[in-house]
Enzyme design. Sequence first.
Site, PDB file in Angstrom:
ATOM      1  N   GLY A 234       0.978  -1.165   0.021  1.00 11.30           N
ATOM      2  CA  GLY A 234       0.044  -0.046   0.096  1.00 11.30           C
ATOM      3  C   GLY A 234       0.858   1.276  -0.011  1.00 11.30           C
ATOM      4  O   GLY A 234       1.994   1.216  -0.657  1.00 11.30           O
ATOM      5  N   SER A 235       0.499   2.280   0.616  1.00 16.33           N
ATOM      6  CA  SER A 235       1.193   3.535   0.734  1.00 16.33           C
ATOM      7  C   SER A 235       2.489   3.484   1.278  1.00 16.33           C
ATOM      8  O   SER A 235       3.075   4.437   0.718  1.00 16.33           O
ATOM      9  CB  SER A 235       0.372   4.475   1.602  1.00 16.33           C
ATOM     10  OG  SER A 235      -1.029   4.567   1.273  1.00 16.33           O
ATOM     11  N   ALA A 236       2.822   2.529   2.023  1.00 18.10           N
ATOM     12  CA  ALA A 236       4.275   2.436   2.324  1.00 18.10           C
ATOM     13  C   ALA A 236       5.047   2.407   1.205  1.00 18.10           C
ATOM     14  O   ALA A 236       6.426   2.739   1.252  1.00 18.10           O
ATOM     15  CB  ALA A 236       4.608   1.253   3.458  1.00 18.10           C
ATOM     16  N   PHE A 237       4.978   1.705   0.038  1.00 16.31           N
ATOM     17  CA  PHE A 237       5.669   1.474  -1.038  1.00 16.31           C
ATOM     18  C   PHE A 237       5.791   2.776  -1.703  1.00 16.31           C
ATOM     19  O   PHE A 237       6.747   2.749  -2.590  1.00 16.31           O
ATOM     20  CB  PHE A 237       5.066   0.377  -1.825  1.00 16.31           C
ATOM     21  CG  PHE A 237       5.904  -0.261  -2.929  1.00 16.31           C
ATOM     22  CD1 PHE A 237       6.968  -1.105  -2.270  1.00 16.31           C
ATOM     23  CD2 PHE A 237       6.037  -0.163  -4.185  1.00 16.31           C
ATOM     24  CE1 PHE A 237       7.792  -1.730  -3.028  1.00 16.31           C
ATOM     25  CE2 PHE A 237       6.982  -0.788  -5.159  1.00 16.31           C
ATOM     26  CZ  PHE A 237       7.895  -1.582  -4.408  1.00 16.31           C
ATOM     27  N   LYS A 238       5.081   3.885  -1.505  1.00 12.58           N
ATOM     28  CA  LYS A 238       5.080   5.118  -2.346  1.00 12.58           C
ATOM     29  C   LYS A 238       6.719   5.630  -2.014  1.00 12.58           C
ATOM     30  O   LYS A 238       7.338   6.637  -2.899  1.00 12.58           O
ATOM     31  CB  LYS A 238       4.185   6.186  -1.703  1.00 12.58           C
ATOM     32  CG  LYS A 238       2.872   5.709  -2.270  1.00 12.58           C
ATOM     33  CD  LYS A 238       1.714   6.806  -1.736  1.00 12.58           C
ATOM     34  CE  LYS A 238       0.443   6.396  -2.082  1.00 12.58           C
ATOM     35  NZ  LYS A 238      -0.709   7.475  -1.742  1.00 12.58           N
TER      36      LYS A 238
END
Length: 251
Positions: A234-238
């Site tokens: 999810g957002s952590a991979f941004k």
Amino acid sequence: LGPNFIAKLPAKRGTIYDRNLRPLAISLPSYEVFADPQMSGDPQGAAVLLAQFGLGDLKALCAKLTKDSRFVWLDRRLGLEASLDLKQELKDHKLNAVYLEPAGERNRPLADLAVNVLGRVSIDDEPQGGIEQSYDNDLRGKHGLRRFFRDALGAQRPCVEASVSTPVCGQSIVLTIDADLQEVAEHELDRAVEEHKAKGGCVIVVDPRTGDVLAIASNPRDADFPVTHVYEPGSAFKLCTIATALDLGKV
């Protein structure tokens, strides 16, 4: 007697090491013990001797050695030292109905450490999951062959044998796993699962410079979901996307 039966001579399975060459799975010499009850002239005496080697209680051994059969298992994995002693005792007492055949016993010197990575090997030398199964063709080696003889009644006579070809040992494998980090990862994961009353969890430790996987821990211990289940970060991979853009000078 006629040489009309060919059987396998098991090859020694290769060793699995961690990155520091600490053995994680190794094959130790052992023997399979079996008997031909029809050849037993003194089943009571044989049972007393076998009981002394921990192959069962006297009553059960007597039942096996008087069974209406040409083959009964007594022990699938008897250690090397005990096997050598038993061989000598059988020879001294002239008990020809009990036979010992070489077999490898798979052993994990560090107990169940990284068992989810290594997998297991059954009593019949069949790999069950993990590295043991994925690299079975390399680890297994090449079995040799031996020739058995049959008597006039067609009964197999394992006491008279001739080697046809010698076995070739399996190849050893060195993993990127670090046994010390694996132990820490498993311990901390178990502690966290208990503390948070979770159904399970996993930890994967990777060297960011090389991509080497240094530890893969799972709870429950035998579970392989760290490498079989899809995880959506999810957002952590941004962070990875932004870091790539910055590295390429695009932003």
